[in-house]
Design a protein around this motif. Structure first.
Motif, short mmCIF file in Angstrom:
data_model
loop_
_atom_site.label_atom_id
_atom_site.label_comp_id
_atom_site.label_asym_id
_atom_site.label_seq_id
_atom_site.Cartn_x
_atom_site.Cartn_y
_atom_site.Cartn_z
N ILE A 57 0.86 -1.18 0.00
CA ILE A 57 0.00 0.00 0.00
C ILE A 57 0.90 1.23 0.00
O ILE A 57 1.72 1.41 0.90
N PRO A 58 0.75 2.10 -0.99
CA PRO A 58 1.64 3.27 -1.06
C PRO A 58 1.21 4.37 -0.09
O PRO A 58 0.04 4.49 0.27
N ALA A 59 2.18 5.15 0.34
CA ALA A 59 1.87 6.36 1.10
C ALA A 59 1.23 7.35 0.14
O ALA A 59 1.45 7.29 -1.08
N ARG A 60 0.43 8.25 0.66
CA ARG A 60 -0.27 9.22 -0.19
C ARG A 60 0.72 9.95 -1.09
O ARG A 60 1.75 10.44 -0.66
N GLY A 61 0.43 9.95 -2.37
CA GLY A 61 1.25 10.68 -3.33
C GLY A 61 2.49 9.93 -3.79
O GLY A 61 3.32 10.50 -4.48
N THR A 62 2.63 8.66 -3.43
CA THR A 62 3.80 7.90 -3.87
C THR A 62 3.36 6.70 -4.70
O THR A 62 2.19 6.31 -4.68
N ASP A 63 4.31 6.14 -5.41
CA ASP A 63 4.03 4.95 -6.20
C ASP A 63 3.99 3.73 -5.29
O ASP A 63 4.61 3.70 -4.23
N ARG A 64 3.28 2.72 -5.75
CA ARG A 64 3.20 1.45 -5.01
C ARG A 64 4.56 0.76 -5.08
O ARG A 64 5.16 0.67 -6.14
N ALA A 65 5.04 0.30 -3.95
CA ALA A 65 6.32 -0.42 -3.88
C ALA A 65 6.04 -1.89 -3.64
O ALA A 65 4.96 -2.26 -3.18
N GLN A 66 6.99 -2.72 -3.94
CA GLN A 66 6.85 -4.15 -3.69
C GLN A 66 6.95 -4.41 -2.19
O GLN A 66 7.75 -3.80 -1.49
N PRO A 67 6.14 -5.34 -1.67
CA PRO A 67 6.31 -5.71 -0.26
C PRO A 67 7.63 -6.44 -0.08
O PRO A 67 8.24 -6.90 -1.06
N LEU A 68 8.07 -6.56 1.17
CA LEU A 68 9.27 -7.35 1.43
C LEU A 68 9.06 -8.77 0.92
O LEU A 68 7.95 -9.28 0.93
N ALA A 69 10.13 -9.40 0.50
CA ALA A 69 10.06 -10.78 0.03
C ALA A 69 9.98 -11.73 1.23
O ALA A 69 10.36 -11.38 2.35
N ALA A 70 9.50 -12.94 0.99
CA ALA A 70 9.41 -13.94 2.04
C ALA A 70 10.76 -14.16 2.70
O ALA A 70 10.85 -14.26 3.94
N ASP A 71 11.84 -14.22 1.92
CA ASP A 71 13.18 -14.41 2.49
C ASP A 71 13.54 -13.31 3.48
O ASP A 71 14.14 -13.56 4.52
N GLU A 72 13.15 -12.07 3.16
CA GLU A 72 13.44 -10.95 4.06
C GLU A 72 12.64 -11.08 5.36
O GLU A 72 13.15 -10.83 6.45
N LEU A 73 11.38 -11.50 5.25
CA LEU A 73 10.57 -11.69 6.45
C LEU A 73 11.05 -12.88 7.26
O LEU A 73 11.03 -12.86 8.50
N PHE A 74 11.50 -13.95 6.58
CA PHE A 74 12.08 -15.09 7.30
C PHE A 74 13.32 -14.66 8.09
O PHE A 74 13.55 -15.10 9.21
N THR A 75 14.14 -13.80 7.49
CA THR A 75 15.32 -13.29 8.18
C THR A 75 14.91 -12.53 9.44
O THR A 75 15.51 -12.70 10.51
N LEU A 76 13.87 -11.70 9.34
CA LEU A 76 13.39 -10.98 10.52
C LEU A 76 12.83 -11.95 11.56
O LEU A 76 13.06 -11.79 12.76
N ALA A 77 12.09 -12.97 11.10
CA ALA A 77 11.50 -13.94 12.02
C ALA A 77 12.57 -14.73 12.77
O ALA A 77 12.34 -15.17 13.90
N ALA A 78 13.72 -14.91 12.17
CA ALA A 78 14.81 -15.66 12.80
C ALA A 78 15.63 -14.81 13.76
O ALA A 78 16.44 -15.33 14.52
#
Length: 94
Positions: A57-78
């Motif tokens: 979900i983009p911030a007002r007035g900005t372009d939509r960005a890709q969400p973090l990848a599963a690998d990035e979230l797995f790194t955070l989860a670990a």
């Protein structure tokens, strides 16, 4: 924890975390809004459920960005500090 994809094109990946916890990542695009999210459901080694979610979900007035990848979230989860922070949030909300 998600059992797997429920919409064609969704993806699901499972991992065991370094502390023995389990994690499942699912990527989903809502067909009505076009919003994509990646969610990692965590079952900690202490049998506590925790979640990490990234949306495009983009911030007002900005372009939509890709969400973090599963690998990035797995790194955070670990990361022990991330899980400790999630646990602290839950205690603070009681």
């Amino acid at each position: 924890m998600p059992g797997g994809p429920d919409v064609p094109g969704d993806t699901c990946e499972r991992r065991t975390l370094p502390d023995g916890g389990k994690a499942v990542a699912a990527r989903h695009t809502d067909l009505s809004s076009g919003i994509t999210f990646v969610r990692v459901s965590i079952l900690t080694a202490q049998d506590k459920s925790r979640y990490l979610v990234s949306l495009d979900i983009p911030a007002r007035g900005t372009d939509r960005a890709q969400p973090l990848a599963a690998d990035e979230l797995f790194t955070l989860a670990a990361d022990r500090e991330v899980l400790d922070s999630l646990n602290a949030l839950i205690r603070a909300q009681r």
